[in-house]
Design a protein around this motif. Structure first.
Motif, short mmCIF file in Angstrom:
data_model
loop_
_atom_site.label_atom_id
_atom_site.label_comp_id
_atom_site.label_asym_id
_atom_site.label_seq_id
_atom_site.Cartn_x
_atom_site.Cartn_y
_atom_site.Cartn_z
N PRO A 240 21.45 31.94 -21.42
CA PRO A 240 20.98 31.30 -22.66
C PRO A 240 20.52 29.85 -22.48
O PRO A 240 20.95 29.15 -21.57
N ARG A 241 19.66 29.45 -23.39
CA ARG A 241 19.37 28.03 -23.58
C ARG A 241 19.15 27.81 -25.07
O ARG A 241 18.75 28.73 -25.80
N ILE A 242 19.42 26.60 -25.52
CA ILE A 242 19.32 26.28 -26.94
C ILE A 242 18.14 25.35 -27.17
O ILE A 242 17.97 24.36 -26.45
N VAL A 243 17.32 25.67 -28.17
CA VAL A 243 16.24 24.77 -28.58
C VAL A 243 16.48 24.41 -30.04
O VAL A 243 16.85 25.25 -30.86
N LEU A 244 16.28 23.14 -30.35
CA LEU A 244 16.58 22.62 -31.68
C LEU A 244 15.33 22.05 -32.34
O LEU A 244 14.42 21.57 -31.66
N ASP A 245 15.29 22.13 -33.66
CA ASP A 245 14.27 21.45 -34.45
C ASP A 245 14.99 20.57 -35.45
O ASP A 245 15.55 21.06 -36.44
N ASP A 246 14.99 19.27 -35.19
CA ASP A 246 15.73 18.34 -36.05
C ASP A 246 15.12 18.24 -37.44
O ASP A 246 15.84 18.01 -38.42
N ASP A 247 13.81 18.39 -37.54
CA ASP A 247 13.16 18.29 -38.85
C ASP A 247 13.55 19.46 -39.75
O ASP A 247 13.75 19.30 -40.95
N LEU A 248 13.62 20.66 -39.17
CA LEU A 248 13.94 21.85 -39.95
C LEU A 248 15.44 22.15 -39.96
O LEU A 248 15.88 23.07 -40.64
N HIS A 249 16.20 21.37 -39.19
CA HIS A 249 17.66 21.55 -39.11
C HIS A 249 18.01 22.99 -38.74
O HIS A 249 18.80 23.65 -39.42
N THR A 250 17.39 23.45 -37.68
CA THR A 250 17.62 24.82 -37.25
C THR A 250 17.67 24.88 -35.73
O THR A 250 17.33 23.92 -35.04
N ALA A 251 18.12 26.01 -35.23
CA ALA A 251 18.22 26.22 -33.79
C ALA A 251 17.81 27.65 -33.46
O ALA A 251 17.96 28.56 -34.28
N VAL A 252 17.31 27.82 -32.25
CA VAL A 252 17.04 29.13 -31.71
C VAL A 252 17.70 29.21 -30.34
O VAL A 252 17.54 28.30 -29.52
N VAL A 253 18.46 30.25 -30.12
CA VAL A 253 19.03 30.49 -28.80
C VAL A 253 18.15 31.52 -28.11
O VAL A 253 17.86 32.58 -28.66
N ILE A 254 17.69 31.17 -26.91
CA ILE A 254 16.79 32.03 -26.15
C ILE A 254 17.53 32.49 -24.90
O ILE A 254 18.07 31.67 -24.15
N GLY A 255 17.57 33.78 -24.69
CA GLY A 255 18.24 34.33 -23.53
C GLY A 255 17.31 35.20 -22.72
O GLY A 255 16.43 35.87 -23.28
#
Length: 258
Positions: A240-255
């Motif tokens: 896994p790796r985590i990518v964040l979007d601070d503007d949208l206050h969300t995260a996507v975990v990509i594996g």
């Protein structure tokens, strides 16, 4: 089509009802209504608290109009981040699964960008009907059922990309969600169990049976939950790796499948 006085009155009605985007909502209602009678009906529904997307029949998502039926989970702007991350990884002719698809918004956007072999699954019959509408132009094949269960076994180890916007709100936090979501969207589309990650665990547990070698699993989650989601991926053999979007206050975990 409608006199400016009607628009002014409509804006005032919406503002009085608590809309913070009264001008924008009024413009959409005026554009979609075919008659004054229909406008009044739509306005009454909106003032009563029905989500605007249900009232006008569509939601904007990544620049596309996605058809939305009452009761079906409305695609959120933060989920555009999931679609963007998936699009970046996408290759032409990829075999793609939009899991917990709702309206099929993510799959439709991906299929509109390049040629893919698109599949989608949701447990909610109304969502399946919406997903059919939104993906049929791209040859999308939509199945009704619980996660991977309704998929043909011939698709095992064939998906190059699985994108999932599974429910991830902890059960105890549903009551704090916006009233529109709590009262109008199906609970199954919101409730992720005790810590919000029950469905994510089930998705990750079976992902290696459906992903092609080197295939990617992407799951939307919250910034707070992302480290736990990443650990879930790792426990099931997905790097896994985590990518964040601070503007949208969300995260996507990509594996990536090993």
């Amino acid at each position: 089509m409608f006199p400016s006085l009607i628009e002014s009155n409509l804006i005032e009605k919406l503002r009085t009802a608590g809309s913070v985007f009264a001008e924008e909502e009024a413009k959409l209602l005026l554009t979609e209504a075919k008659s004054l009678e229909e406008l009044n009906t739509m306005t009454d529904k909106r003032i009563a608290g029905m989500p605007l997307e249900y009232v006008i029949g569509w939601a904007e998502f990544c620049g596309h109009r996605i058809k939305v039926s009452p009761g079906v989970f409305v695609p959120r702007r933060r989920t555009e981040f999931l679609a963007d991350q998936a699009a970046f990884l996408l290759k032409e002719d990829a075999v793609v699964l939009d899991l917990c698809c709702g309206t099929g918004a993510v799959g439709a956007v991906l299929a509109s960008s390049q040629k893919i072999d698109l599949y989608a699954v949701d447990l909610d019959p109304a969502a399946v009907r919406s997903a059919h509408e939104n993906t049929e132009a791209f040859g999308g094949k939509v199945f009704e059922g619980d996660l991977y269960a309704p998929l043909p076994l011939s698709l095992k180890h064939r998906f190059d990309l699985i994108a999932a916007n599974a429910p991830y709100v902890p059960s105890g936090e549903i009551e704090f969600m916006p009233r529109e979501a709590r009262l109008h969207e199906e609970r199954m589309a919101l409730d992720g169990g005790g810590d919000g990650l029950d469905v994510q665990r089930r998705i990750a547990a079976e992902a290696d049976q459906w992903l092609a070698p080197g295939g990617c699993l992407l799951i939307e989650t919250s910034e707070r939950q992302a480290p736990v989601t990443a650990d879930i991926f790792a426990r099931h053999g997905i790097n896994p790796r985590i990518v964040l979007d601070d503007d949208l206050h969300t995260a996507v975990v990509i594996g990536v499948a090993r």
